[in-house]
Design an enzyme around this catalytic site. Structure first.
Site, PDB file in Angstrom:
ATOM      1  N   LYS A  11       0.809  -1.217  -0.039  1.00 13.84           N
ATOM      2  CA  LYS A  11       0.104  -0.091  -0.058  1.00 13.84           C
ATOM      3  C   LYS A  11       0.998   1.187  -0.065  1.00 13.84           C
ATOM      4  O   LYS A  11       1.980   1.168   0.260  1.00 13.84           O
ATOM      5  CB  LYS A  11      -1.039  -0.094   1.200  1.00 13.84           C
ATOM      6  CG  LYS A  11      -2.073  -1.205   1.028  1.00 13.84           C
ATOM      7  CD  LYS A  11      -3.082  -1.154   2.247  1.00 13.84           C
ATOM      8  CE  LYS A  11      -4.106  -2.138   2.233  1.00 13.84           C
ATOM      9  NZ  LYS A  11      -4.973  -2.303   3.292  1.00 13.84           N
ATOM     10  N   TYR A  71     -12.257  -2.224  -3.879  1.00 18.21           N
ATOM     11  CA  TYR A  71     -12.997  -2.201  -2.546  1.00 18.21           C
ATOM     12  C   TYR A  71     -14.702  -2.311  -2.532  1.00 18.21           C
ATOM     13  O   TYR A  71     -15.039  -1.867  -1.584  1.00 18.21           O
ATOM     14  CB  TYR A  71     -12.472  -1.175  -1.436  1.00 18.21           C
ATOM     15  CG  TYR A  71     -11.049  -1.536  -1.101  1.00 18.21           C
ATOM     16  CD1 TYR A  71     -10.784  -2.942  -0.041  1.00 18.21           C
ATOM     17  CD2 TYR A  71      -9.627  -0.614  -1.214  1.00 18.21           C
ATOM     18  CE1 TYR A  71      -9.546  -3.059   0.503  1.00 18.21           C
ATOM     19  CE2 TYR A  71      -8.601  -1.094  -0.834  1.00 18.21           C
ATOM     20  CZ  TYR A  71      -8.602  -2.338   0.061  1.00 18.21           C
ATOM     21  OH  TYR A  71      -7.228  -2.721   0.457  1.00 18.21           O
ATOM     22  N   ASN A  74      -2.265   0.361   6.753  1.00 21.85           N
ATOM     23  CA  ASN A  74      -1.578  -0.841   7.162  1.00 21.85           C
ATOM     24  C   ASN A  74      -0.793  -1.805   6.314  1.00 21.85           C
ATOM     25  O   ASN A  74      -0.857  -2.863   6.340  1.00 21.85           O
ATOM     26  CB  ASN A  74      -2.647  -1.898   7.848  1.00 21.85           C
ATOM     27  CG  ASN A  74      -3.825  -2.220   6.834  1.00 21.85           C
ATOM     28  OD1 ASN A  74      -3.728  -1.750   5.817  1.00 21.85           O
ATOM     29  ND2 ASN A  74      -4.930  -2.835   7.222  1.00 21.85           N
ATOM     30  N   HIS A  85      -2.139  -5.507   1.659  1.00 28.56           N
ATOM     31  CA  HIS A  85      -3.305  -6.097   1.148  1.00 28.56           C
ATOM     32  C   HIS A  85      -3.088  -7.739   0.675  1.00 28.56           C
ATOM     33  O   HIS A  85      -2.013  -7.885   0.007  1.00 28.56           O
ATOM     34  CB  HIS A  85      -4.370  -5.495   0.018  1.00 28.56           C
ATOM     35  CG  HIS A  85      -5.107  -6.312  -0.583  1.00 28.56           C
ATOM     36  ND1 HIS A  85      -6.362  -6.600   0.279  1.00 28.56           N
ATOM     37  CD2 HIS A  85      -5.207  -7.299  -1.427  1.00 28.56           C
ATOM     38  CE1 HIS A  85      -7.160  -7.414  -0.502  1.00 28.56           C
ATOM     39  NE2 HIS A  85      -6.416  -7.998  -1.517  1.00 28.56           N
ATOM     40  N   GLU A 134      -9.446 -10.634  -7.815  1.00 25.73           N
ATOM     41  CA  GLU A 134      -8.496  -9.609  -7.494  1.00 25.73           C
ATOM     42  C   GLU A 134      -7.221  -9.555  -8.472  1.00 25.73           C
ATOM     43  O   GLU A 134      -6.942  -8.796  -9.156  1.00 25.73           O
ATOM     44  CB  GLU A 134      -8.024  -9.585  -6.309  1.00 25.73           C
ATOM     45  CG  GLU A 134      -8.902  -9.343  -5.227  1.00 25.73           C
ATOM     46  CD  GLU A 134      -8.705  -9.393  -3.849  1.00 25.73           C
ATOM     47  OE1 GLU A 134      -9.567  -8.914  -2.893  1.00 25.73           O
ATOM     48  OE2 GLU A 134      -7.399  -9.803  -3.483  1.00 25.73           O
TER      49      GLU A 134
HETATM   50  P1  RTP Z   1      -7.253  -5.931   3.010  1.00 27.69           P
HETATM   51  O1  RTP Z   1      -8.409  -6.307   2.303  1.00 27.69           O
HETATM   52  O2  RTP Z   1      -6.487  -4.615   2.797  1.00 27.69           O
HETATM   53  O3  RTP Z   1      -6.139  -6.722   2.893  1.00 27.69           O
HETATM   54  O4  RTP Z   1      -7.375  -5.995   4.730  1.00 27.69           O
HETATM   55  P2  RTP Z   1      -8.127  -7.018   5.620  1.00 27.69           P
HETATM   56  O5  RTP Z   1      -8.606  -8.130   4.589  1.00 27.69           O
HETATM   57  O6  RTP Z   1      -7.448  -7.338   6.771  1.00 27.69           O
HETATM   58  O7  RTP Z   1      -9.401  -6.177   6.045  1.00 27.69           O
HETATM   59  P3  RTP Z   1     -10.790  -5.599   5.463  1.00 27.69           P
HETATM   60  O8  RTP Z   1     -11.794  -6.206   6.336  1.00 27.69           O
HETATM   61  O9  RTP Z   1     -10.683  -6.152   4.042  1.00 27.69           O
HETATM   62  O10 RTP Z   1     -10.818  -4.144   4.998  1.00 27.69           O
HETATM   63  C1  RTP Z   1     -10.036  -3.605   4.179  1.00 27.69           C
HETATM   64  C2  RTP Z   1      -9.129  -2.357   4.774  1.00 27.69           C
HETATM   65  O11 RTP Z   1      -9.900  -1.315   5.253  1.00 27.69           O
HETATM   66  C3  RTP Z   1      -9.611  -0.690   6.388  1.00 27.69           C
HETATM   67  N1  RTP Z   1     -10.440  -0.987   7.363  1.00 27.69           N
HETATM   68  N2  RTP Z   1     -10.696  -0.147   8.187  1.00 27.69           N
HETATM   69  N3  RTP Z   1     -11.450   1.400  10.383  1.00 27.69           N
HETATM   70  C4  RTP Z   1     -11.658   0.089  10.463  1.00 27.69           C
HETATM   71  O12 RTP Z   1     -12.684  -0.073  11.153  1.00 27.69           O
HETATM   72  C5  RTP Z   1     -11.278  -0.518   9.514  1.00 27.69           C
HETATM   73  N4  RTP Z   1     -11.804  -1.898   8.879  1.00 27.69           N
HETATM   74  C6  RTP Z   1     -11.137  -2.070   7.673  1.00 27.69           C
HETATM   75  C7  RTP Z   1      -8.357  -1.355   6.560  1.00 27.69           C
HETATM   76  O13 RTP Z   1      -7.331  -0.703   6.041  1.00 27.69           O
HETATM   77  C8  RTP Z   1      -8.190  -2.780   5.873  1.00 27.69           C
HETATM   78  O14 RTP Z   1      -7.022  -3.099   5.425  1.00 27.69           O
HETATM   79 MG    MG Z   2      -9.595  -7.884   2.805  1.00 30.37          MG
END
Ligand code: RTP
Ligand code: MG
Length: 143
Positions: free
Chosen positions: A11, A51, A114, A117, A128
């Site tokens: 990222k 997203y 973070n 991804h 994806e």
């Molecule tokens: P990613 O898709 O980026 O790999 O991350 P992930 O699966 O661990 O998390 P996901 O639930 O898919 O969420 C995508 C991205 O959205 C942001 N996020 N912010 N503030 C919050 O509560 C929150 N929750 C998610 C994070 O940057 C996450 O990587």
């Molecule tokens: Mg995710």
């Protein structure tokens, strides 16, 4: 064990902090092979589409704004159980909860920024990968 492909993004925060090589080293050290890779600066439309599943979430606007704030590296990783292995290497979404030695523990500052991804399932990985790479851009290893 299953030979899988997964989709990964370094990222904008981690690219800006010059961590591309360190993160690629983690993938390779774990036995994941980079079979496609490029740097791109996402448009708003491209980031929103990527997203789309989060479009109703309160953090969606901030997420798209962050993901378009600078260039990212996108890559396809191949290896045994690549989807789960990459998620383990990445660590928890919130770096405060990520295990020591994971990418997010070492390189991420917050849940909003973070570092990486990684696809969460084989099905989302296929979608994806196709969103970013043509078949010709993916180079399976012959040795
Ligand atoms: P990613 O898709 O980026 O790999 O991350 P992930 O699966 O661990 O998390 P996901 O639930 O898919 O969420 C995508 C991205 O959205 C942001 N996020 N912010 N503030 C919050 O509560 C929150 N929750 C998610 C994070 O940057 C996450 O990587
Ligand atoms: Mg995710």
């Amino acid at each position: 064990m299953a030979l899988e492909r997964t989709f990964s993004i370094i990222k904008p925060d981690a690219v800006a902090k010059n961590h591309i090589g360190a993160i690629y080293n983690r993938f390779e050290s774990a036995g994941l092979k980079i079979v496609a890779s490029k740097m791109v600066h996402l448009s708003q439309e491209k980031a929103e589409g990527f997203y789309a599943e989060h479009s109703e979430r309160p953090f969606f606007g901030a997420l798209v704004s962050f993901m378009t704030s600078g260039p990212v590296m996108v890559q396809v990783l191949e290896g045994e159980n690549a989807v789960l292995k990459n998620r383990e290497i990445m660590g928890a979404t919130n770096p405060a909860e990520a295990l020591a030695g994971t990418l997010r523990a070492d390189y991420a500052d917050s849940i909003d920024e973070n570092a990486v991804h990684g696809s969460d399932a084989v099905e989302s990985a296929a979608r994806e990968i196709a969103y970013f790479f043509s078949d010709e851009e993916i180079c399976p290893r012959t040795r």
